[in-house]
Design a protein around this motif. Structure first.
Motif, PDB file in Angstrom:
ATOM      1  N   LYS A  83       0.834  -1.203   0.000  1.00  0.00           N
ATOM      2  CA  LYS A  83       0.000   0.000   0.000  1.00  0.00           C
ATOM      3  C   LYS A  83       0.868   1.252   0.000  1.00  0.00           C
ATOM      4  O   LYS A  83       0.577   2.231  -0.699  1.00  0.00           O
ATOM      5  N   TYR A 131       2.175   1.965  -3.470  1.00  0.00           N
ATOM      6  CA  TYR A 131       1.187   2.585  -4.346  1.00  0.00           C
ATOM      7  C   TYR A 131       0.886   4.035  -3.946  1.00  0.00           C
ATOM      8  O   TYR A 131       0.301   4.779  -4.724  1.00  0.00           O
ATOM      9  N   GLY A 166      -8.501 -11.446  -5.750  1.00  0.00           N
ATOM     10  CA  GLY A 166      -7.658 -11.149  -6.893  1.00  0.00           C
ATOM     11  C   GLY A 166      -6.520 -12.115  -7.111  1.00  0.00           C
ATOM     12  O   GLY A 166      -5.967 -12.187  -8.200  1.00  0.00           O
ATOM     13  N   CYS A 220      -2.533  -9.019  -8.503  1.00  0.00           N
ATOM     14  CA  CYS A 220      -3.900  -9.345  -8.068  1.00  0.00           C
ATOM     15  C   CYS A 220      -4.947  -8.459  -8.731  1.00  0.00           C
ATOM     16  O   CYS A 220      -6.115  -8.462  -8.331  1.00  0.00           O
ATOM     17  N   GLY A 221      -4.528  -7.687  -9.742  1.00  0.00           N
ATOM     18  CA  GLY A 221      -5.483  -6.840 -10.452  1.00  0.00           C
ATOM     19  C   GLY A 221      -6.132  -5.800  -9.556  1.00  0.00           C
ATOM     20  O   GLY A 221      -5.809  -5.666  -8.374  1.00  0.00           O
ATOM     21  N   THR A 222      -7.066  -5.064 -10.130  1.00  0.00           N
ATOM     22  CA  THR A 222      -7.727  -4.006  -9.360  1.00  0.00           C
ATOM     23  C   THR A 222      -8.546  -4.566  -8.214  1.00  0.00           C
ATOM     24  O   THR A 222      -8.748  -3.894  -7.205  1.00  0.00           O
ATOM     25  N   TRP A 223      -9.003  -5.827  -8.341  1.00  0.00           N
ATOM     26  CA  TRP A 223      -9.769  -6.429  -7.242  1.00  0.00           C
ATOM     27  C   TRP A 223      -8.920  -6.541  -5.984  1.00  0.00           C
ATOM     28  O   TRP A 223      -9.426  -6.402  -4.875  1.00  0.00           O
ATOM     29  N   GLY A 227      -6.239  -4.570  -5.475  1.00  0.00           N
ATOM     30  CA  GLY A 227      -5.501  -3.325  -5.296  1.00  0.00           C
ATOM     31  C   GLY A 227      -4.182  -3.283  -6.030  1.00  0.00           C
ATOM     32  O   GLY A 227      -3.273  -2.539  -5.654  1.00  0.00           O
ATOM     33  N   SER A 228      -4.055  -4.063  -7.104  1.00  0.00           N
ATOM     34  CA  SER A 228      -2.801  -4.130  -7.850  1.00  0.00           C
ATOM     35  C   SER A 228      -2.970  -3.516  -9.237  1.00  0.00           C
ATOM     36  O   SER A 228      -4.064  -3.533  -9.804  1.00  0.00           O
ATOM     37  N   ALA A 229      -1.872  -3.016  -9.787  1.00  0.00           N
ATOM     38  CA  ALA A 229      -1.920  -2.388 -11.108  1.00  0.00           C
ATOM     39  C   ALA A 229      -1.916  -3.411 -12.231  1.00  0.00           C
ATOM     40  O   ALA A 229      -2.136  -3.061 -13.384  1.00  0.00           O
ATOM     41  N   THR A 230      -1.657  -4.665 -11.920  1.00  0.00           N
ATOM     42  CA  THR A 230      -1.656  -5.709 -12.936  1.00  0.00           C
ATOM     43  C   THR A 230      -2.264  -6.991 -12.367  1.00  0.00           C
ATOM     44  O   THR A 230      -2.204  -7.229 -11.160  1.00  0.00           O
ATOM     45  N   SER A 231      -2.833  -7.800 -13.244  1.00  0.00           N
ATOM     46  CA  SER A 231      -3.358  -9.104 -12.834  1.00  0.00           C
ATOM     47  C   SER A 231      -2.420 -10.219 -13.286  1.00  0.00           C
ATOM     48  O   SER A 231      -2.723 -11.398 -13.103  1.00  0.00           O
TER      49      SER A 231
END
Length: 494
Positions: A205, A208, A372, A421-424, A426-430
């Motif tokens: 966190k 980011y 995510g 982990c993608g936006t689900w 809290g990540s910028a990529t999945s």
């Protein structure tokens, strides 16, 4: 006073590392494919040659995991990774669309900051250094304080191997005087262009929140559903192999096992046969109290420990040869401690009526700290796989060990120790992060449609039909549409 001086020295060290690495990266950005490949190959060789000693250092320093498994991780993060990324185009023209006349040109991101966890302190450092250099970036590593020595050693090996093969000095750096102030300084300093964060939720966190691009990963709380058509023996074998791999320190490792009522006894018996021990409610409470501190944060003393160590610490007796401890849980969240992530050899065990109830339970578990990330399903029913593919995760791992599957060791996923982990989450990529996430792409685009002669007639048709009237009838609109279509057909656009 000494602490104050240390903090100042650590911050200054971070600044110096960033400045030197930034200058080195400007030189590396001029290298061609052959030069970069030579450097990366030498880094891979150094990692391979030192895989065992680095694993030993990591276990000795942190107490987490097993030497043989950390050795595998070090080799996977270098040799296996190299085979996957070798053909990747990260320099110059990487794609050309001759039909639409668009050319893509790769440029490095610049200087990276790599945050390294204590659970995988050498393999993650090796992995991040290699993918950074492959994409012509510099990198400065911020190690976890409890694993600083082994991470520093891994980073030094990567730096020296890179320089030996022709890379500029200081292209890879690592903080030796670890402190939160130093980490924060690196995150926010102007020289750093992107952060790759692997670690706890608070650290990710913070990455980011640093005001610059970041690739971070959230926690995993992976549910493993053994569906009624599954090969039970194989499913249990995979789960135990995954959960005991480095004693469960990979965030993609299974955290809960879910079975249906009709197969409960059979699954439990198979776990017992393969080294699982089902704790009584009182034993489960004792273990849970030792596992967590400050609510749901894992105690460092219990991370990556064997079932025997955990049982002894809780004062319970288990059969010799026990590999994993399982505790039955009736719910998710507060009051059900094993429903949270446990980076060690302990699993929650749930019984459900059918796959519908399993779906609901998986959803709750994922939203209890793993959204995510990943889900594991053991089944011979491909339709069932697609039902579970609807869950809020980006890795649906089928009939495999979740730890090895998530990082790409037992699946066709990209080999990686940073799992988005993608936006689900809290990540910028999945994605599993690769060198392709560490480049900027320029696009050269040639004109393929001539608007200089044809725009005016269309516009003229519009203005001629509509005039200056403030109100337009449906007939006028339809007439306009027909006129425009006629003009477009003449141009060959429709």
């Amino acid at each position: 006073m000494e602490s104050f001086d240390y903090d100042l020295q650590s911050v200054q060290e971070a600044r110096n590392l960033a400045r030197k690495a930034k200058l080195a990266q400007a030189e590396l950005a001029k290298f061609n494919c052959e030069q970069i490949d030579k450097i990366v190959r030498n880094m891979v060789k150094a990692a391979e040659d030192n895989a065992v000693s680095l694993a030993q250092m990591a276990v000795e320093e942190t107490g987490f995991g097993k030497v043989e498994d950390k050795t595998f991780k070090n080799r996977f993060a270098s040799t296996e990774l190299y085979e996957f990324i070798k053909p990747m185009k990260t320099i110059g023209v990487i794609k050309e669309d001759k039909v639409n006349k668009v050319m893509e040109i790769a440029e490095p991101v610049g200087l990276l900051m790599g945050i390294i966890p204590s659970t995988n302190p050498t393999s993650t450092a090796i992995y991040k250094c290699i993918i950074a250099v492959k994409s012509r970036n510099g990198i400065v590593i911020s190690p976890h304080p409890s694993a600083a020595k082994c991470t520093l050693r891994a980073t030094q090996l990567m730096h020296d191997a890179a320089v030996e093969a022709g890379a500029p000095a200081n292209i890879i750096g690592c903080i030796s005087k670890t402190s939160m102030d130093a980490t924060n300084e690196l995150m926010k300093c102007d020289e750093v262009n992107m952060i790759i964060a692997t670690g706890g939720s608070a650290m990710v966190k913070a990455a980011y929140s640093a005001g610059k691009p970041a690739l971070g990963v959230g926690p995993g709380n992976v549910p493993a559903y053994i569906e009624r058509t599954a090969n039970i023996t194989k499913a249990v074998k995979n789960i135990i192999a995954s959960k005991t791999f480095d004693n469960g320190t990979i965030c993609a490792s299974e955290q809960s096992v879910i079975v249906e009522e009709g197969m409960r006894d059979q699954v439990m018996e198979e776990f017992r046969r393969q080294g699982g021990y089902f704790m009584t409610p009182s034993e489960t409470d004792k273990v849970a109290k030792n596992l967590f501190v400050r609510g749901h944060a894992m105690s460092a003393k219990m991370v990556g420990r064997s079932a025997e160590v955990i049982a002894n610490a809780a004062g319970i007796s288990i059969p010799p040869g026990t590999k994993v401890l399982l505790g039955e849980q009736q719910g998710v969240g507060e009051g059900y401690p094993l429903s949270y992530e446990k980076l060690t050899t302990v699993l929650a065990f749930y019984t459900v009526k059918d796959w519908h109830e399993a779906c609901d339970l998986c959803f709750k578990l994922l939203n209890n700290g793993g959204v995510g990330h990943s889900i594991s399903i053991h089944t011979e029913d491909s339709d069932m796989v697609m039902k579970f593919a609807e869950k809020p995760v980006f890795r649906i791992l089928v009939n495999t060990s979740s730890s090895q599957g998530g990082v790409g060791a037992s699946t066709g996923l990209s080999p990686a120790f940073t799992l988005g982990c993608g936006t689900w989450g809290g990540s910028a990529t999945s994605d599993n992060v690769t060198p392709m996430h560490l480049i900027n792409i320029k696009r050269v685009a040639y004109g393929i449609k001539d608007f200089t002669e044809n725009v005016n007639p269309v516009y003229s048709a519009c203005t001629a039909q509509l005039g200056n009237s403030s109100s337009v009838s449906e007939e006028q609109i339809q007439s306009l549409v027909n006129e425009v279509l006629t003009l477009l057909k003449k141009r060959g656009d429709c």
